[in-house]
Each structure stands twice: as structure tokens, then as C-alpha cells.
Design a protein around this motif. Structure first.
Motif, PDB file in Angstrom:
ATOM      1  N   PHE A  57       0.834  -1.207   0.000  1.00 34.65           N
ATOM      2  CA  PHE A  57       0.000   0.000   0.000  1.00 34.65           C
ATOM      3  C   PHE A  57       0.868   1.256   0.000  1.00 34.65           C
ATOM      4  O   PHE A  57       2.009   1.239   0.467  1.00 34.65           O
ATOM      5  CB  PHE A  57      -0.878   0.036   1.264  1.00 34.65           C
ATOM      6  N   SER A  58       0.300   2.349  -0.505  1.00 38.55           N
ATOM      7  CA  SER A  58       0.933   3.665  -0.391  1.00 38.55           C
ATOM      8  C   SER A  58      -0.200   4.687  -0.289  1.00 38.55           C
ATOM      9  O   SER A  58      -1.077   4.726  -1.149  1.00 38.55           O
ATOM     10  CB  SER A  58       1.794   3.945  -1.618  1.00 38.55           C
ATOM     11  N   PHE A  59      -0.179   5.476   0.787  1.00 34.80           N
ATOM     12  CA  PHE A  59      -1.266   6.435   0.988  1.00 34.80           C
ATOM     13  C   PHE A  59      -0.808   7.887   0.877  1.00 34.80           C
ATOM     14  O   PHE A  59      -1.617   8.799   0.997  1.00 34.80           O
ATOM     15  CB  PHE A  59      -1.954   6.201   2.343  1.00 34.80           C
ATOM     16  N   SER A  60       0.509   8.107   0.640  1.00 36.54           N
ATOM     17  CA  SER A  60       0.961   9.506   0.644  1.00 36.54           C
ATOM     18  C   SER A  60       0.474  10.254  -0.607  1.00 36.54           C
ATOM     19  O   SER A  60       0.159  11.442  -0.546  1.00 36.54           O
ATOM     20  CB  SER A  60       2.477   9.600   0.809  1.00 36.54           C
ATOM     21  N   GLY A  61       0.391   9.560  -1.755  1.00 37.75           N
ATOM     22  CA  GLY A  61      -0.104  10.195  -2.984  1.00 37.75           C
ATOM     23  C   GLY A  61      -1.570  10.585  -2.837  1.00 37.75           C
ATOM     24  O   GLY A  61      -2.007  11.644  -3.300  1.00 37.75           O
ATOM     25  N   LEU A  62      -2.330   9.742  -2.176  1.00 37.36           N
ATOM     26  CA  LEU A  62      -3.750  10.025  -1.945  1.00 37.36           C
ATOM     27  C   LEU A  62      -3.903  11.261  -1.060  1.00 37.36           C
ATOM     28  O   LEU A  62      -4.753  12.124  -1.307  1.00 37.36           O
ATOM     29  CB  LEU A  62      -4.409   8.798  -1.287  1.00 37.36           C
ATOM     30  N   LYS A  63      -3.023  11.334  -0.058  1.00 40.15           N
ATOM     31  CA  LYS A  63      -3.076  12.492   0.850  1.00 40.15           C
ATOM     32  C   LYS A  63      -2.781  13.784   0.062  1.00 40.15           C
ATOM     33  O   LYS A  63      -3.495  14.783   0.200  1.00 40.15           O
ATOM     34  CB  LYS A  63      -2.034  12.290   1.956  1.00 40.15           C
ATOM     35  N   THR A  64      -1.760  13.734  -0.801  1.00 38.92           N
ATOM     36  CA  THR A  64      -1.417  14.912  -1.613  1.00 38.92           C
ATOM     37  C   THR A  64      -2.580  15.263  -2.549  1.00 38.92           C
ATOM     38  O   THR A  64      -2.919  16.435  -2.723  1.00 38.92           O
ATOM     39  CB  THR A  64      -0.149  14.620  -2.455  1.00 38.92           C
ATOM     40  N   ALA A  65      -3.192  14.243  -3.142  1.00 42.27           N
ATOM     41  CA  ALA A  65      -4.332  14.492  -4.036  1.00 42.27           C
ATOM     42  C   ALA A  65      -5.463  15.160  -3.256  1.00 42.27           C
ATOM     43  O   ALA A  65      -6.150  16.050  -3.773  1.00 42.27           O
ATOM     44  CB  ALA A  65      -4.808  13.179  -4.655  1.00 42.27           C
ATOM     45  N   MET A  66      -5.663  14.750  -2.025  1.00 42.10           N
ATOM     46  CA  MET A  66      -6.719  15.359  -1.194  1.00 42.10           C
ATOM     47  C   MET A  66      -6.397  16.826  -0.890  1.00 42.10           C
ATOM     48  O   MET A  66      -7.279  17.676  -0.893  1.00 42.10           O
ATOM     49  CB  MET A  66      -6.889  14.585   0.127  1.00 42.10           C
ATOM     50  N   VAL A  67      -5.107  17.099  -0.629  1.00 42.25           N
ATOM     51  CA  VAL A  67      -4.708  18.488  -0.341  1.00 42.25           C
ATOM     52  C   VAL A  67      -5.058  19.369  -1.542  1.00 42.25           C
ATOM     53  O   VAL A  67      -5.675  20.434  -1.400  1.00 42.25           O
ATOM     54  CB  VAL A  67      -3.187  18.579  -0.019  1.00 42.25           C
ATOM     55  N   ARG A  68      -4.708  18.902  -2.750  1.00 41.95           N
ATOM     56  CA  ARG A  68      -4.990  19.675  -3.972  1.00 41.95           C
ATOM     57  C   ARG A  68      -6.490  19.825  -4.191  1.00 41.95           C
ATOM     58  O   ARG A  68      -6.990  20.901  -4.486  1.00 41.95           O
ATOM     59  CB  ARG A  68      -4.388  18.968  -5.187  1.00 41.95           C
ATOM     60  N   LEU A  69      -7.204  18.700  -4.032  1.00 42.28           N
ATOM     61  CA  LEU A  69      -8.644  18.706  -4.268  1.00 42.28           C
ATOM     62  C   LEU A  69      -9.364  19.658  -3.308  1.00 42.28           C
ATOM     63  O   LEU A  69     -10.239  20.426  -3.722  1.00 42.28           O
ATOM     64  CB  LEU A  69      -9.185  17.271  -4.095  1.00 42.28           C
ATOM     65  N   VAL A  70      -8.974  19.611  -2.030  1.00 40.85           N
ATOM     66  CA  VAL A  70      -9.637  20.465  -1.046  1.00 40.85           C
ATOM     67  C   VAL A  70      -9.357  21.939  -1.355  1.00 40.85           C
ATOM     68  O   VAL A  70     -10.264  22.782  -1.287  1.00 40.85           O
ATOM     69  CB  VAL A  70      -9.203  20.093   0.393  1.00 40.85           C
ATOM     70  N   ALA A  71      -8.116  22.259  -1.760  1.00 38.74           N
ATOM     71  CA  ALA A  71      -7.773  23.648  -2.097  1.00 38.74           C
ATOM     72  C   ALA A  71      -8.626  24.124  -3.282  1.00 38.74           C
ATOM     73  O   ALA A  71      -9.188  25.215  -3.274  1.00 38.74           O
ATOM     74  CB  ALA A  71      -6.284  23.754  -2.417  1.00 38.74           C
ATOM     75  N   GLU A  72      -8.737  23.258  -4.297  1.00 36.64           N
ATOM     76  CA  GLU A  72      -9.511  23.599  -5.496  1.00 36.64           C
ATOM     77  C   GLU A  72     -11.005  23.779  -5.156  1.00 36.64           C
ATOM     78  O   GLU A  72     -11.648  24.732  -5.580  1.00 36.64           O
ATOM     79  CB  GLU A  72      -9.307  22.473  -6.534  1.00 36.64           C
ATOM     80  N   GLN A  73     -11.539  22.842  -4.364  1.00 34.06           N
ATOM     81  CA  GLN A  73     -12.956  22.927  -3.977  1.00 34.06           C
ATOM     82  C   GLN A  73     -13.225  24.165  -3.124  1.00 34.06           C
ATOM     83  O   GLN A  73     -14.271  24.785  -3.220  1.00 34.06           O
ATOM     84  CB  GLN A  73     -13.365  21.658  -3.214  1.00 34.06           C
ATOM     85  N   GLN A  74     -12.223  24.516  -2.291  1.00 37.43           N
ATOM     86  CA  GLN A  74     -12.376  25.697  -1.435  1.00 37.43           C
ATOM     87  C   GLN A  74     -12.448  26.964  -2.295  1.00 37.43           C
ATOM     88  O   GLN A  74     -13.275  27.846  -2.062  1.00 37.43           O
ATOM     89  CB  GLN A  74     -11.196  25.784  -0.447  1.00 37.43           C
ATOM     90  N   ARG A  75     -11.566  26.991  -3.334  1.00 38.57           N
ATOM     91  CA  ARG A  75     -11.574  28.143  -4.259  1.00 38.57           C
ATOM     92  C   ARG A  75     -12.942  28.267  -4.937  1.00 38.57           C
ATOM     93  O   ARG A  75     -13.529  29.340  -4.989  1.00 38.57           O
ATOM     94  CB  ARG A  75     -10.483  27.974  -5.323  1.00 38.57           C
TER      95      ARG A  75
END
Ligand code: KG4
Ligand code: ZN
Length: 355
Positions: A214-232
Motif C-alpha cells: 500500500f501507499s497512501f501519501s499520494g492520496l493524501k497529496t491528491a486530497m490536499v490539492r482537491l480540497v484547495a480547489e474545492q475551497q476556491r
């Protein structure tokens, strides 16, 4: 059947239990989570101090609830690895002192073996080897179990553990700590397929991907980007962040990754029973996805009872009981260690002293 008093202090839960015949006669947990929540994670020094304060009362409580005296016990156990050294020492010194005082054997238990044994606190398992998905705040592993003490790790996370990913994403969504239960609550009614998210595959140096790691760090980064975009977008439209959809989409992709790789590993290994344990095993979406997939594939499955997914001492007692039945116990001077391979758990019950 042996009766064991067990202590657990490896991280931020102080716990004591009296276990007989794989059943808790009494089990109590004092969580320190709220105190650590202020810091967004566990502070080792605070954890040790709280264990020192909590243990005496927890021990009195479970002994009273079990209706037993120390003369009725066959052994005293405590988690000795892996975990925070200062925190582990509190449980270990307490258990060893009580054992010495009452002339009882001491058993130093591997925390992950405790989690593996938590499944025995529920419905009996079918006979034969099984594959365990152990998902907690510190570990995401697939472990083949061929019998008590016969463990082989077949997969692990290369970066964050699944529980750690829940905790980090919950912080990102300002849902609080611990993140797992917070995300689960926020995801209720959310649209789980709204946001496509990566499943984090692990590349091999020889090319291709590791089949189960498993690797979850890429998912975490994707969430950071997604949340920033959704917030905008939300700010622009004068609306709020779609927290339920974000939480549900995250929870869904984690559950899918865990279930897909576990089922694939079971198939490759020819194993017909899957077992789900650890704090993240309390997740409803994960449990129902595993149940559905196992039904489709004709596999059997068991999960630790909800009350025994997160850290507790009953699971430590069951592990100790198994070891005691096999005739083993630890050296009274056995210390603690921050890390120790699960495959070498049996060394905790023999000579020479492994730490
Ligand atoms: O097993 P555990 O109590 O401690 C360790 O040994 O690490 O697991 C704690 C982890 C935390 O990361 C927490 O967020 C996660 O388990 N957890 C959950 C749920 N309940 C606890 N994750 C997802 N869904 C839950 N319902
Ligand atoms: Zn744990």
C-alpha cells in the motif's frame, strides 16, 4: 483454562483486562485522545504520564469487575513492543512488579499479535490458515497466519498507515482527531463517487507494481490539492466546502484499495478466510465492502468486534493466553522496544532476552 490480567500502554490508550478462555471477564480503556487532540497527534511525554496516573485504577476496576483476586490469576501480561518506549515501560514495569509480587509468570506481548488475536474475541474462526488485514494508526499490513506465532507478512504500507491517512485528511478537513471516526461521521450521506482519487500503487525497481503493498501519501497529496480547489470554487460561488462528498470519496477509495489488494493476496495464496483487525477495522464502509466482496468471491471473513478494533487490553490477554497454553512465558527482566518484527514475536517468550 488460564486466566490472565493484561495491560496495554503502547500509545495513547491505557487499558487493562482480565481474560479467560478467549473471553474478557472485564475490560477497561482510559483514552487520552482529547488531551493529544490539542496537539494534532500523540505527545509521548504526556502519554507516559497519563498511563502512570490511569493504570492503578484501571487494574483495580477490572479485578473488581471480574470478581477474582490475584490468587485466581495464572499470569500477568503487558504489551512490550512496538510503541512509544516511555509509554510501554509504564505497562511493562507495572505488570512485571505485580507478577513478581504475586509469584506469577509474566508475558511480554507484541502489540500486533494482540491486534491479530482480537478477532478471537468474536465469532470462532473456521479452521485453517487465514489472511489478516491489519490496519491501524501505525500499520497497514497483510499477514498470513498459519497458527499461533506462525506469522508471515505479505504486504505493508510504504509510507503512511491507513489510520494515519484518515487522521491527516481529517485534519485537512478540520474534522478533529482521531480522524477515522470523524471522517466516517462526516461521510454519512456523502456521494462516494463524486471525486476520483488515486489508489496509490507501489512501483517495483524491476518494472511494474507490487501486487499488494500500500501507499497512501499520494492520496493524501491528491486530497490536499482537491480540497484547495474545492475551497476556491466554494469561495467564488459563495457556498461551503462539500465536506460530506470529500470525506465519502476518500473513505471509499481507502476501503477499495484495502479490500482489492487483500482479496488478490488471498487468491494468490490460496487462502479462504480473511480477517480484519486494528483501529481502521472499525470503519463501517470498509467492513461492508469486505463483506460484499467476500460474498462475491466465495471467501469467508471475520472482523474483530467493534469494541476491540482500537487499542485494548483484552486482545493482549488473548495473545498471552495462547502463549501460556503453549507452555511459554517471558523473562521477568524483559524490557521494551520501539520496534520488533512480528515474525519474531516468539522470541519474546524465550531466552536469551531479545532486547
Ligand atoms: O489500533 P489503533 O487504536 O492504534 C494503533 O495501534 O495505531 O488505531 C487507531 C487508528 C487511528 O488512526 C484512527 O483514526 C483509526 O484507527 N480509526 C478509524 C476508525 N476508528 C479508528 N479509521 C477509520 N474508521 C473508523 N471508524
Ligand atoms: Zn494498536
Amino acid at each position: 483454562m488460564p486466566t490472565v490480567l493484561a495491560l496495554e500502554t503502547s500509545c495513547d490508550e491505557s487499558a487493562a483486562a482480565v481474560v479467560r478462555d478467549q473471553r474478557p471477564l472485564a475490560s477497561a480503556v482510559a483514552t487520552q485522545m482529547e488531551e493529544h487532540a490539542r496537539f494534532g497527534g500523540v505527545v509521548p511525554e504526556i502519554a507516559s504520564r497519563r498511563h502512570v496516573e490511569a493504570l492503578p485504577q484501571l487494574i483495580e476496576q477490572v479485578m473488581a469487575e471480574s470478581g477474582l483476586g490475584f490468587a485466581d490469576l495464572d499470569a500477568i501480561a503487558a504489551t512490550v513492543t512496538p510503541g512509544l518506549v516511555g509509554a510501554l515501560l509504564v505497562g511493562s514495569v507495572t505488570a512485571r512488579t505485580l507478577a513478581r509480587l504475586h509469584g506469577l509468570p509474566f508475558l511480554g506481548v507484541h502489540h500486533l499479535e494482540g491486534h491479530l488475536c482480537s478477532v478471537h474475541l468474536g465469532e470462532p474462526l473456521p479452521p485453517g490458515p487465514f489472511l489478516v488485514l491489519l490496519v491501524s494508526g501505525g500499520h497497514s499490513e497483510l499477514i498470513r497466519v498459519d497458527g499461533p506465532g506462525a506469522y508471515s507478512r505479505l504486504a505493508r504500507s510504504r509510507d503512511d498507515a491507513a489510520g494515519e491517512a484518515f487522521d491527516k485528511v481529517a485534519r485537512l478537513l478540520q474534522l478533529g482527531y482521531p480522524g477515522g471516526p470523524a471522517i466516517q461521521a462526516a461521510a454519512v450521506g456523502g456521494q462516494a463517487d463524486r471525486f476520483p482519487l488515486p489508489k496509490g500503487r507501489v512501483s517495483l525497481p524491476t518494472g511494474g507494481f507490487h501486487p499488494y503493498d500500500f501507499s497512501f501519501s499520494g492520496l493524501k497529496t491528491a486530497m490536499v490539492r482537491l480540497v484547495a480547489e474545492q475551497q476556491r470554487q466554494a469561495d467564488g460561488a459563495g457556498t461551503t466546502l462539500p465536506v460530506a462528498d470529500l470525506a465519502a470519496s476518500f473513505e471509499q477509495v481507502v476501503a477499495e484499495v484495502l479490500v482489492e489488494r487483500t482479496c488478490r493476496c488471498a487468491k494468490d495464496q490460496g487462502l479462504e478466510t480473511l480477517v480484519l483487525v486494528g483501529g481502521v477495522a472499525a470503519n463501517r464502509r470498509l467492513r461492508s465492502l469486505l463483506a460484499a466482496r467476500c460474498q462475491t468471491l466465495g471467501l469467508g471473513w471475520r472482523a474483530a468486534p467493534l469494541a476491540y478494533c482500537t487499542d485494548n487490553a483484552a486482545m493482549v490477554g488473548v495473545a498471552a493466553e495462547q502463549r501460556l497454553l503453549a507452555g511459554g512465558h517471558s523473562a521477568i527482566e524483559l524490557a521494551v522496544a520501539p520496534r520488533w518484527p512480528l515474525e519474531d514475536a516468539l522470541a519474546l517468550y524465550g531466552r536469551p532476552n531479545p532486547f
